[in-house]
Design a protein around this motif. Structure first.
Motif, PDB file in Angstrom:
ATOM      1  N   SER A 175       0.694  -1.118   0.720  1.00  0.00           N
ATOM      2  CA  SER A 175      -0.403  -0.143   0.057  1.00  0.00           C
ATOM      3  C   SER A 175       0.589   1.678   0.108  1.00  0.00           C
ATOM      4  CB  SER A 175      -1.231  -0.413   1.280  1.00  0.00           C
ATOM      5  OG  SER A 175      -0.004   0.095   2.188  1.00  0.00           O
ATOM      6  N   SER A 176       0.152   2.212  -0.223  1.00  0.00           N
ATOM      7  CA  SER A 176       1.047   2.983   0.272  1.00  0.00           C
ATOM      8  C   SER A 176       2.020   3.889   1.253  1.00  0.00           C
ATOM      9  CB  SER A 176      -0.296   4.706   0.222  1.00  0.00           C
ATOM     10  OG  SER A 176      -0.681   4.915  -0.714  1.00  0.00           O
ATOM     11  N   ARG A 177       1.708   2.977   2.672  1.00  0.00           N
ATOM     12  CA  ARG A 177       2.752   2.865   3.558  1.00  0.00           C
ATOM     13  C   ARG A 177       4.383   2.129   2.755  1.00  0.00           C
ATOM     14  NH1 ARG A 177       2.292  -1.541   8.805  1.00  0.00           N
ATOM     15  NH2 ARG A 177       4.269  -1.615   9.141  1.00  0.00           N
ATOM     16  N   THR A 178       3.795   1.514   1.812  1.00  0.00           N
ATOM     17  CA  THR A 178       5.795   1.484   1.325  1.00  0.00           C
ATOM     18  C   THR A 178       6.424   2.038   0.485  1.00  0.00           C
ATOM     19  OG1 THR A 178       5.047  -1.074   1.012  1.00  0.00           O
ATOM     20  CG2 THR A 178       6.017  -0.265  -0.569  1.00  0.00           C
ATOM     21  N   VAL A 179       5.311   2.972  -0.243  1.00  0.00           N
ATOM     22  CA  VAL A 179       5.620   3.902  -0.907  1.00  0.00           C
ATOM     23  C   VAL A 179       6.205   5.394   0.282  1.00  0.00           C
ATOM     24  CG1 VAL A 179       5.303   6.022  -1.960  1.00  0.00           C
ATOM     25  CG2 VAL A 179       3.762   4.347  -2.767  1.00  0.00           C
ATOM     26  N   GLN A 180       5.868   5.303   1.183  1.00  0.00           N
ATOM     27  CA  GLN A 180       6.234   6.481   2.268  1.00  0.00           C
ATOM     28  C   GLN A 180       7.562   5.556   2.716  1.00  0.00           C
ATOM     29  OE1 GLN A 180       2.883   6.482   4.424  1.00  0.00           O
ATOM     30  NE2 GLN A 180       2.560   8.783   4.473  1.00  0.00           N
ATOM     31  N   ALA A 181       7.843   4.392   3.089  1.00  0.00           N
ATOM     32  CA  ALA A 181       9.185   3.956   3.863  1.00  0.00           C
ATOM     33  C   ALA A 181      10.339   4.109   2.353  1.00  0.00           C
ATOM     34  CB  ALA A 181       8.748   2.382   3.622  1.00  0.00           C
ATOM     35  N   VAL A 182       9.403   3.998   1.251  1.00  0.00           N
ATOM     36  CA  VAL A 182      11.395   4.159  -0.219  1.00  0.00           C
ATOM     37  C   VAL A 182      11.461   5.624  -0.230  1.00  0.00           C
ATOM     38  CG1 VAL A 182      11.364   3.786  -2.424  1.00  0.00           C
ATOM     39  CG2 VAL A 182       9.647   1.991  -0.950  1.00  0.00           C
ATOM     40  N   ALA A 183      10.802   6.350   0.145  1.00  0.00           N
ATOM     41  CA  ALA A 183      10.787   7.842   0.030  1.00  0.00           C
ATOM     42  C   ALA A 183      11.715   7.951   0.698  1.00  0.00           C
ATOM     43  CB  ALA A 183       9.722   8.639   0.038  1.00  0.00           C
ATOM     44  N   ARG A 184      11.777   7.810   2.109  1.00  0.00           N
ATOM     45  CA  ARG A 184      12.319   8.338   3.227  1.00  0.00           C
ATOM     46  C   ARG A 184      13.326   7.484   3.548  1.00  0.00           C
ATOM     47  NH1 ARG A 184       6.912   8.436   7.009  1.00  0.00           N
ATOM     48  NH2 ARG A 184       6.039  10.385   6.195  1.00  0.00           N
ATOM     49  N   GLY A 185      13.266   5.895   2.946  1.00  0.00           N
ATOM     50  CA  GLY A 185      14.605   5.113   3.081  1.00  0.00           C
ATOM     51  C   GLY A 185      15.600   5.046   2.118  1.00  0.00           C
TER      52      GLY A 185
ATOM     53  N   SER B 224      -2.516  -2.432  -7.073  1.00  0.00           N
ATOM     54  CA  SER B 224      -3.532  -2.074  -6.222  1.00  0.00           C
ATOM     55  C   SER B 224      -3.549  -1.272  -5.645  1.00  0.00           C
ATOM     56  CB  SER B 224      -5.110  -3.066  -7.555  1.00  0.00           C
ATOM     57  OG  SER B 224      -4.963  -3.694  -6.149  1.00  0.00           O
ATOM     58  N   LYS B 225      -3.386  -1.348  -4.813  1.00  0.00           N
ATOM     59  CA  LYS B 225      -4.302  -0.924  -2.651  1.00  0.00           C
ATOM     60  C   LYS B 225      -3.017   0.809  -3.120  1.00  0.00           C
ATOM     61  CE  LYS B 225      -5.098  -4.935  -1.100  1.00  0.00           C
ATOM     62  NZ  LYS B 225      -4.357  -5.887   0.633  1.00  0.00           N
ATOM     63  N   ILE B 226      -1.724   0.784  -3.430  1.00  0.00           N
ATOM     64  CA  ILE B 226      -1.585   2.277  -3.643  1.00  0.00           C
ATOM     65  C   ILE B 226      -1.707   3.586  -4.042  1.00  0.00           C
ATOM     66  CG2 ILE B 226       0.618   3.076  -5.323  1.00  0.00           C
ATOM     67  CD1 ILE B 226       2.233   1.004  -4.324  1.00  0.00           C
TER      68      ILE B 226
END
Length: 651
Positions: free
Chosen positions: A303-313, A326-328
């Motif tokens: 989900s979008s939680r993955t997007v945020q983790a990638v962006a910050r890490g 599809s959940k993003i």
């Protein structure tokens, strides 16, 4: 030397080879191939070593390939891709010839679509002492018995030859086990890239033993996580890229891989790993912050939680794919674009993305933003014109590839924005954008009417339309109207750039944009460097469009014209004399194509590799057979249901 009138003629001195090489250095590879046919001098110049970098010679296993192998002996290095190898004498002779003639010159070897014996491969590998890349994906015949490299003398010979191997592709091997994996990787001590995509790996449970995988001993039936972890630990100093796509890797298994001591990955592919969760990606990002390329496409639980983790890490990330996740949603995409090193982003099939967050992220002035060169948004059905207009303005200086396939809400305004701002674009895909019309391609978009909600008749629940008002026309009732020449000249003096402004295009997909007609195709599709073009499912185009494409796009190697009922033999006759580089052609379901088209292809398109004439009712099997016998490079002809007068189902 004298001419026909007896006058003496002075011979023009031949150009020095160095001058010809210098001239050829300004040409693309496809153009150099054409120039090499001028004469022997130009051919020898085209074989200069500076033009042989990153060149792979691809050929099937046949008796005629022996001469090709001998001809490659003059090159200091070469990469080979040999297909259709089997256990028969021709294949064995070819492999022996490669080993004897090319041996230490072979830099890369791939054996796709082959089925060879262990003896054949072991006769070749010890001779390839400079091999850097080995691709044996899908070569199940080697691993089915489980005896591959079981003898110590064979392992010793292969270990000497493959000591410098950097890339090993073991994708889609059904019978890969702990034992065979250990034997092979024991001969390759300094791997940089390893691919196990599609392999049957037991990450947690061994179904044959009924216990956790790899807890007792190496298995002869499957590859276990314990064994994979051992390899990663042993080669952690050199291994930089790992592909575990299409495997059943679990969140806990990914954590174990990410936490291998001293392992510093730069590239990780996890495409189609459907069991992965947001938490597992967060752990991955924490332990592998140096990742440059990450493929998470088809991981449907993210989900979008993955997007945020990638962006910050992952602040050094250059390539990221989240396609079909599809959940993003929109959340986190703006933050992702604050990663200034990001050049490639895949969001295809992310249905909840409208582009608004991407727009906000690129507008952020607090820090450097990503300068995207590749952006895939296919299947983002919520993407609107307003967001795309902003994206084109913000990415105009960097974007090279844009995929908008199945973005159903986009209209002519988006096409005009692309033509105006994305002057460096090389790949553009607009397939199935059904609201795109001739005016969008021509850059002559009319002012759109604002939808205020009272622009048409209103009806009550009780009485409906009783004849006082004419009901509004529905979108499916509108048919594209060709643009007349007078209209074109008048409208070209208004508005912005047409699609022809994208002079760098090498690929263009307009398939299923059903409102397009000859009026735009003949006036806009003028791209001298265009190599791939799709005009499939355009019912309004005729021979005029095909003839124009042939004259104006002479570099085409791939052309898709399936389901175009207006295309006939006449259009093919006008186009193919200019399309001598054509390698792939689709004419399926073109009912007005006959055997004459096949004869024209035999005459003009000698480099054709694939042809699709399925469901062409006026094509005969005899003509197809003749075509296959006449074209030397033809590999595949799709000709199902040809010569059938009526393909509809009857009682």
């Amino acid at each position: 030397m004298e001419d026909s009138d007896g006058e003496e003629l002075t011979e023009t001195p031949a150009l020095p080879l160095e001058i010809i090489v210098y001239i050829l250095s300004f040409l693309r590879a496809s153009d150099r191939k054409e120039a090499a046919l001028v004469c022997c001098s130009w051919y020898h110049a085209s074989q200069d070593l500076r033009f042989q970098k990153d060149v792979t010679f691809s050929f099937p296993a046949s008796a005629s390939s022996l001469a090709l192998v001998r001809g490659l002996a003059r090159l200091p290095r070469c990469s080979l891709k040999i297909s259709q190898l089997d256990g028969f004498s021709v294949s064995r002779s070819l492999l022996l010839e490669v080993g004897a003639v090319l041996g230490p010159r072979v830099d890369s070897l791939a054996l796709p679509g082959s089925s060879i014996t262990e003896a054949s491969l072991l006769a070749l590998l010890p001779r390839l002492t400079s091999l850097r890349r080995l691709d044996i994906r899908g070569l199940d015949s080697l691993f089915m018995s489980g005896a591959f490299l079981s003898r110590e003398e064979h392992r010793r010979q292969v270990r000497v030859a493959l000591s410098g191997l950097e890339e090993l592709d073991l994708s889609d091997l059904r019978y890969l086990s702990d034992l065979t994996f250990n034997r092979l990787t024991g001969c390759t001590p300094r791997l940089r890239r390893l691919s196990l995509a599609g392999c049957h790996i037991a990450f947690e449970f061994d179904p044959y033993r009924g216990r956790p995988a790899g807890t007792v001993a190496d298995s002869s039936a499957l590859l276990s996580l314990r064994n994979l972890r051992r390899l990663l630990t042993e080669q952690s100093s050199s291994l930089k890229a790992l592909d575990l796509s299409r495997t059943s890797i679990t969140p806990e298994s990914l954590r174990i891989v990410a936490q291998v001591q001293d392992l510093v990955l730069e590239e990780l592919h996890l495409q189609g790993c459907k069991e992965l969760t947001d938490y597992s990606v967060e752990v991955l990002v924490k332990h592998q912050p140096g990742l440059l390329k990450l493929d998470l496409s088809g991981c449907t639980e993210l989900s979008s939680r993955t997007v945020q983790a990638v962006a910050r890490g992952l602040r050094s990330l250059t390539h990221l794919s989240l396609s079909r996740d599809s959940k993003i949603t929109e959340k986190g995409l703006a933050e992702l674009l604050s990663v200034s090193s990001l050049v490639s982003l895949g969001l295809s099939g992310c249905l909840h993305s409208s582009g608004a967050e991407l727009e906000e992220g690129l507008k952020a002035s607090t820090a450097a933003t990503a300068q995207l060169e590749l952006l895939h948004l296919s299947g983002c059905t919520n993407l609107q014109d307003r967001a795309l207009l902003s994206l084109t303005q913000l990415l105009g200086g960097s974007l090279r590839e844009l995929d908008l396939t199945l973005c159903l809400s986009l209209t002519d305004l988006s096409v005009c924005a692309i033509a105006t701002h994305l002057q460096k674009l090389e790949v553009l895909r607009l397939g199935w954008c059904k609201e795109v019309t001739d005016r969008g391609l021509l850059g002559t978009v009319q002012e759109s009417r604002c939808e205020t909600g009272d622009g048409g008749p209103r009806f009550t629940r009780t009485f409906g339309n009783m004849g006082f008002f004419e009901p509004p026309r529905m979108p499916f009732e509108e048919r594209p109207r060709p643009v007349s020449r007078d209209e074109l000249q008048r409208l070209e003096r208004r508005h912005g750039a047409s699609l022809s402004a994208l002079r760098r295009l090498t690929e263009l997909d307009l398939s299923a944009c059903s409102k397009l007609s000859d009026g735009s195709i003949t006036q806009v599709v003028h791209f001298p460097d265009l190599q791939r073009l799709s005009l499939s499912m355009l019912p309004e185009i005729t021979d005029a469009s095909l003839a124009s494409v042939g004259r104006r796009c002479r570099s085409l190697t791939g052309l898709q014209l399936s389901h175009c009922p207006g295309i006939t033999d006449r259009g093919v006759a006008q186009a193919v004399p200019y399309l001598r580089r054509l390698q792939h052609l689709s004419l399926s379901c073109c009912d007005n194509i006959t055997d004459r088209t096949l004869h024209l292809l035999m005459q003009h398109c000698r480099r054709l590799k694939t042809l699709d004439v399925s469901m062409c009712k006026n094509i005969s099997v005899t003509a197809v057979d003749l075509l296959q016998s006449q074209l030397p490079f033809l590999e595949n002809v799709h000709h199902k249901f040809i010569g059938v007068a009526d393909l509809s189902l009857t009682d």
